[in-house]
Design a protein around this motif. Structure first.
Motif, PDB file in Angstrom:
ATOM      1  N   PRO A 188      -7.688  38.302  21.079  1.00 28.87           N
ATOM      2  CA  PRO A 188      -6.482  37.848  20.183  1.00 28.87           C
ATOM      3  C   PRO A 188      -6.486  36.395  20.388  1.00 28.87           C
ATOM      4  O   PRO A 188      -6.634  35.654  21.323  1.00 28.87           O
ATOM      5  CB  PRO A 188      -5.435  38.411  20.904  1.00 28.87           C
ATOM      6  CG  PRO A 188      -5.596  38.579  22.290  1.00 28.87           C
ATOM      7  CD  PRO A 188      -7.080  38.930  22.487  1.00 28.87           C
ATOM      8  N   TYR A 189      -6.103  35.790  19.193  1.00 31.62           N
ATOM      9  CA  TYR A 189      -6.100  34.569  18.920  1.00 31.62           C
ATOM     10  C   TYR A 189      -4.617  34.225  18.310  1.00 31.62           C
ATOM     11  O   TYR A 189      -3.793  34.910  17.752  1.00 31.62           O
ATOM     12  CB  TYR A 189      -7.108  33.804  17.928  1.00 31.62           C
ATOM     13  CG  TYR A 189      -8.269  33.458  18.633  1.00 31.62           C
ATOM     14  CD1 TYR A 189      -8.639  32.242  19.146  1.00 31.62           C
ATOM     15  CD2 TYR A 189      -9.280  34.619  18.843  1.00 31.62           C
ATOM     16  CE1 TYR A 189     -10.052  32.358  19.643  1.00 31.62           C
ATOM     17  CE2 TYR A 189     -10.411  34.466  19.375  1.00 31.62           C
ATOM     18  CZ  TYR A 189     -10.934  33.421  19.855  1.00 31.62           C
ATOM     19  OH  TYR A 189     -12.238  33.297  20.572  1.00 31.62           O
ATOM     20  N   ARG A 190      -4.038  32.903  18.383  1.00 33.34           N
ATOM     21  CA  ARG A 190      -2.836  32.599  17.544  1.00 33.34           C
ATOM     22  C   ARG A 190      -3.219  32.003  16.300  1.00 33.34           C
ATOM     23  O   ARG A 190      -3.234  30.874  16.349  1.00 33.34           O
ATOM     24  CB  ARG A 190      -2.167  31.521  18.586  1.00 33.34           C
ATOM     25  CG  ARG A 190      -1.337  32.232  19.606  1.00 33.34           C
ATOM     26  CD  ARG A 190      -0.465  31.119  20.419  1.00 33.34           C
ATOM     27  NE  ARG A 190       0.207  31.890  21.329  1.00 33.34           N
ATOM     28  CZ  ARG A 190       1.095  31.473  22.131  1.00 33.34           C
ATOM     29  NH1 ARG A 190       1.828  30.188  22.073  1.00 33.34           N
ATOM     30  NH2 ARG A 190       1.747  32.265  23.187  1.00 33.34           N
ATOM     31  N   GLY A 191      -3.618  32.703  15.385  1.00 35.58           N
ATOM     32  CA  GLY A 191      -3.827  32.318  13.910  1.00 35.58           C
ATOM     33  C   GLY A 191      -5.504  32.237  13.839  1.00 35.58           C
ATOM     34  O   GLY A 191      -6.232  32.571  14.826  1.00 35.58           O
ATOM     35  N   ALA A 192      -5.629  31.961  12.761  1.00 33.07           N
ATOM     36  CA  ALA A 192      -7.322  32.074  12.193  1.00 33.07           C
ATOM     37  C   ALA A 192      -8.053  30.865  12.693  1.00 33.07           C
ATOM     38  O   ALA A 192      -9.178  30.963  12.914  1.00 33.07           O
ATOM     39  CB  ALA A 192      -7.427  32.160  10.747  1.00 33.07           C
ATOM     40  N   ALA A 193      -7.565  29.533  12.720  1.00 32.74           N
ATOM     41  CA  ALA A 193      -8.333  28.346  12.723  1.00 32.74           C
ATOM     42  C   ALA A 193      -9.031  28.467  14.238  1.00 32.74           C
ATOM     43  O   ALA A 193     -10.308  28.066  14.069  1.00 32.74           O
ATOM     44  CB  ALA A 193      -7.312  27.353  12.969  1.00 32.74           C
ATOM     45  N   ALA A 194      -8.548  28.584  15.346  1.00 34.08           N
ATOM     46  CA  ALA A 194      -9.166  28.640  16.479  1.00 34.08           C
ATOM     47  C   ALA A 194     -10.349  29.771  16.511  1.00 34.08           C
ATOM     48  O   ALA A 194     -11.251  29.773  17.475  1.00 34.08           O
ATOM     49  CB  ALA A 194      -8.225  29.110  17.665  1.00 34.08           C
ATOM     50  N   ALA A 195      -9.923  31.031  16.023  1.00 33.12           N
ATOM     51  CA  ALA A 195     -10.947  31.922  15.979  1.00 33.12           C
ATOM     52  C   ALA A 195     -12.237  31.624  14.917  1.00 33.12           C
ATOM     53  O   ALA A 195     -13.382  31.995  15.290  1.00 33.12           O
ATOM     54  CB  ALA A 195     -10.354  33.203  15.447  1.00 33.12           C
ATOM     55  N   PHE A 196     -11.872  30.961  14.037  1.00 35.83           N
ATOM     56  CA  PHE A 196     -13.097  30.393  13.247  1.00 35.83           C
ATOM     57  C   PHE A 196     -13.969  29.621  13.998  1.00 35.83           C
ATOM     58  O   PHE A 196     -15.165  29.688  13.844  1.00 35.83           O
ATOM     59  CB  PHE A 196     -12.652  29.635  11.989  1.00 35.83           C
ATOM     60  CG  PHE A 196     -11.975  30.636  10.682  1.00 35.83           C
ATOM     61  CD1 PHE A 196     -12.680  31.917  10.584  1.00 35.83           C
ATOM     62  CD2 PHE A 196     -11.098  30.076   9.802  1.00 35.83           C
ATOM     63  CE1 PHE A 196     -12.170  32.663   9.595  1.00 35.83           C
ATOM     64  CE2 PHE A 196     -10.712  30.873   8.818  1.00 35.83           C
ATOM     65  CZ  PHE A 196     -11.435  32.013   8.831  1.00 35.83           C
ATOM     66  N   ASN A 197     -13.481  28.802  14.705  1.00 37.75           N
ATOM     67  CA  ASN A 197     -14.132  27.780  15.399  1.00 37.75           C
ATOM     68  C   ASN A 197     -15.057  28.523  16.661  1.00 37.75           C
ATOM     69  O   ASN A 197     -16.243  28.049  16.676  1.00 37.75           O
ATOM     70  CB  ASN A 197     -13.398  26.935  16.381  1.00 37.75           C
ATOM     71  CG  ASN A 197     -12.739  25.852  15.450  1.00 37.75           C
ATOM     72  OD1 ASN A 197     -13.107  25.549  14.299  1.00 37.75           O
ATOM     73  ND2 ASN A 197     -11.507  25.378  16.002  1.00 37.75           N
ATOM     74  N   ASP A 198     -14.448  29.716  17.309  1.00 38.12           N
ATOM     75  CA  ASP A 198     -15.282  30.420  18.182  1.00 38.12           C
ATOM     76  C   ASP A 198     -16.217  31.103  17.357  1.00 38.12           C
ATOM     77  O   ASP A 198     -17.647  31.570  17.996  1.00 38.12           O
ATOM     78  CB  ASP A 198     -14.448  31.179  19.219  1.00 38.12           C
ATOM     79  CG  ASP A 198     -13.874  30.363  20.215  1.00 38.12           C
ATOM     80  OD1 ASP A 198     -14.210  28.778  20.180  1.00 38.12           O
ATOM     81  OD2 ASP A 198     -12.948  30.916  20.935  1.00 38.12           O
ATOM     82  N   MET A 207     -14.871  39.547  13.070  1.00 39.69           N
ATOM     83  CA  MET A 207     -13.335  39.586  12.830  1.00 39.69           C
ATOM     84  C   MET A 207     -12.989  39.864  11.242  1.00 39.69           C
ATOM     85  O   MET A 207     -13.855  39.738  10.685  1.00 39.69           O
ATOM     86  CB  MET A 207     -12.820  38.226  13.311  1.00 39.69           C
ATOM     87  CG  MET A 207     -13.191  36.956  12.367  1.00 39.69           C
ATOM     88  SD  MET A 207     -12.298  35.431  12.628  1.00 39.69           S
ATOM     89  CE  MET A 207     -10.609  35.858  12.573  1.00 39.69           C
ATOM     90  N   PHE A 208     -11.685  40.472  11.259  1.00 43.05           N
ATOM     91  CA  PHE A 208     -11.126  40.522  10.124  1.00 43.05           C
ATOM     92  C   PHE A 208     -10.283  39.388   9.788  1.00 43.05           C
ATOM     93  O   PHE A 208      -9.722  39.116  10.824  1.00 43.05           O
ATOM     94  CB  PHE A 208     -10.347  41.809   9.815  1.00 43.05           C
ATOM     95  CG  PHE A 208     -11.207  42.970   9.650  1.00 43.05           C
ATOM     96  CD1 PHE A 208     -11.844  43.072   8.217  1.00 43.05           C
ATOM     97  CD2 PHE A 208     -11.329  43.956  10.571  1.00 43.05           C
ATOM     98  CE1 PHE A 208     -12.524  44.222   8.235  1.00 43.05           C
ATOM     99  CE2 PHE A 208     -12.008  45.132   9.971  1.00 43.05           C
ATOM    100  CZ  PHE A 208     -12.694  45.354   8.798  1.00 43.05           C
TER     101      PHE A 208
END
Length: 327
Positions: A188-198, A207-208
């Motif tokens: 889990p992430y807090r929002g999409a921005a950090a997830a996009f970086n990873d 991811m969805f």
């Protein structure tokens, strides 16, 4: 003109109301005595806030009153929904509702200060937005079938991102995992921005995420393999659906609806629904559909209410084995 007998007055008022609703040029059938509050349970500036403000502006003429957007963020939208649940059922306090305050909130066992369905009157199913299935740019796959095959055959679980525990993007992937037999693991992430970086760096494999997030992001960060709508989404016409990619019947939507407090009179519900249906046909709204990443739905309160029941049943089934604890 003669005096109308008291027993005839309700019939006349009902006839006038029906005639007014039937005529698109008629003046409002009911007179609201103060501006109408549309509570958006999110902070200003996001796609839901923009959608609410466009609809509020376009719906005002049909209601004979200004529709004032009030952002009431906090607790995942629960604070805003609570304010509507506690309001008088006179049609002057409305909620721009999503699953996060209603069906998903109840499915994952949130401790809500209201009943997710019974505390509200469903008025209109406004819009739907699918989510997009993304893969890391270095993943050796080019389509949905290839990704699903890799995820089934993986010796170690493939890490997938979501925008938070118990969110749409978490539960949709868990539903796909169960249906397609995928070996994936939630991060889990807090929002999409950090997830996009990873995801871009390969630390996350898939991811969805919401379509608006895809449309406003650097496409080099990921591969867009599919969308969860029934048919291809207008803003991503070259992206196949998951159904096309080999997952029969798999659909999911980040839906938005219009609700009010429980107990609203049917005539009030009808007028509000009519005004917002007209708002969705207005050029002001239609011209922004692609940038908002949504398609118009427009189903009435009865159909919207039935959808809410189905949505709750689906996410309750998906969430049950996950043992989610948030409160």
């Amino acid at each position: 003109m003669g005096v109308i007998a008291p027993t005839m007055a309700p019939m006349l008022r009902r006839s006038l109301l029906l005639a007014s609703l039937a005529s698109p040029l008629a003046t409002p059938a009911l007179a609201f005595d103060k501006p109408i509050r549309l509570i958006v349970p999110f902070a200003p500036g996001g796609s839901q806030d923009v959608l609410g403000r466009l609809l509020a502006q376009a719906a005002a003429p049909g209601l004979g009153q200004q529709v004032v957007v009030e952002n009431r963020a906090g607790a995942g939208g629960v604070l805003g929904a609570e304010a509507v649940a506690r309001a008088a059922p006179d049609g002057t306090t409305l909620l721009l509702a999503t699953a996060g305050q209603t069906t998903i909130a109840k499915a994952i066992g949130r401790n809500l200060p209201y009943d997710a369905l019974a505390s509200f009157t469903p008025i209109l199913h406004l819009s739907d937005s699918p989510v997009a299935l993304l893969a890391a740019p270095d993943m050796p796959v080019s389509d949905i079938a290839g990704l699903l095959r890799m995820a089934r055959e993986a010796r170690e679980p493939l890490p997938y991102a979501s925008t938070g525990i118990g969110t749409n993007t978490h539960l949709i992937m868990e539903d796909l995992k169960a249906r397609a037999g995928l070996n994936v693991e939630h991060v889990p992430y807090r929002g999409a921005a950090a997830a996009f970086n990873d995801l871009a760096a390969g630390r996350i494999r898939l991811m969805f995420v919401s379509v608006p997030s895809v449309l406003t992001s650097d496409a080099r960060q990921f591969k867009v393999l599919g969308v969860t709508s029934r048919t291809r989404f207008p803003a991503l016409p070259n992206t196949p659906t998951l159904i096309e990619g080999g997952v029969p019947g798999f659909e999911a939507s980040i839906w938005t609806g219009l609700t009010g407090p429980a107990g609203m009179p049917p005539a009030v519900v009808a007028q509000i629904a009519q005004a917002f249906q007209a708002a969705m046909r207005a050029e002001l709204f239609q011209s922004r559909l692609d940038s908002l990443g949504v398609t118009v739905n427009g189903s009435d309160g009865a159909a919207f209410g039935a959808m809410l029941q189905d949505d709750l049943a689906r996410w309750t089934r998906v969430a049950a084995p996950l043992n989610i604890r948030l409160d």
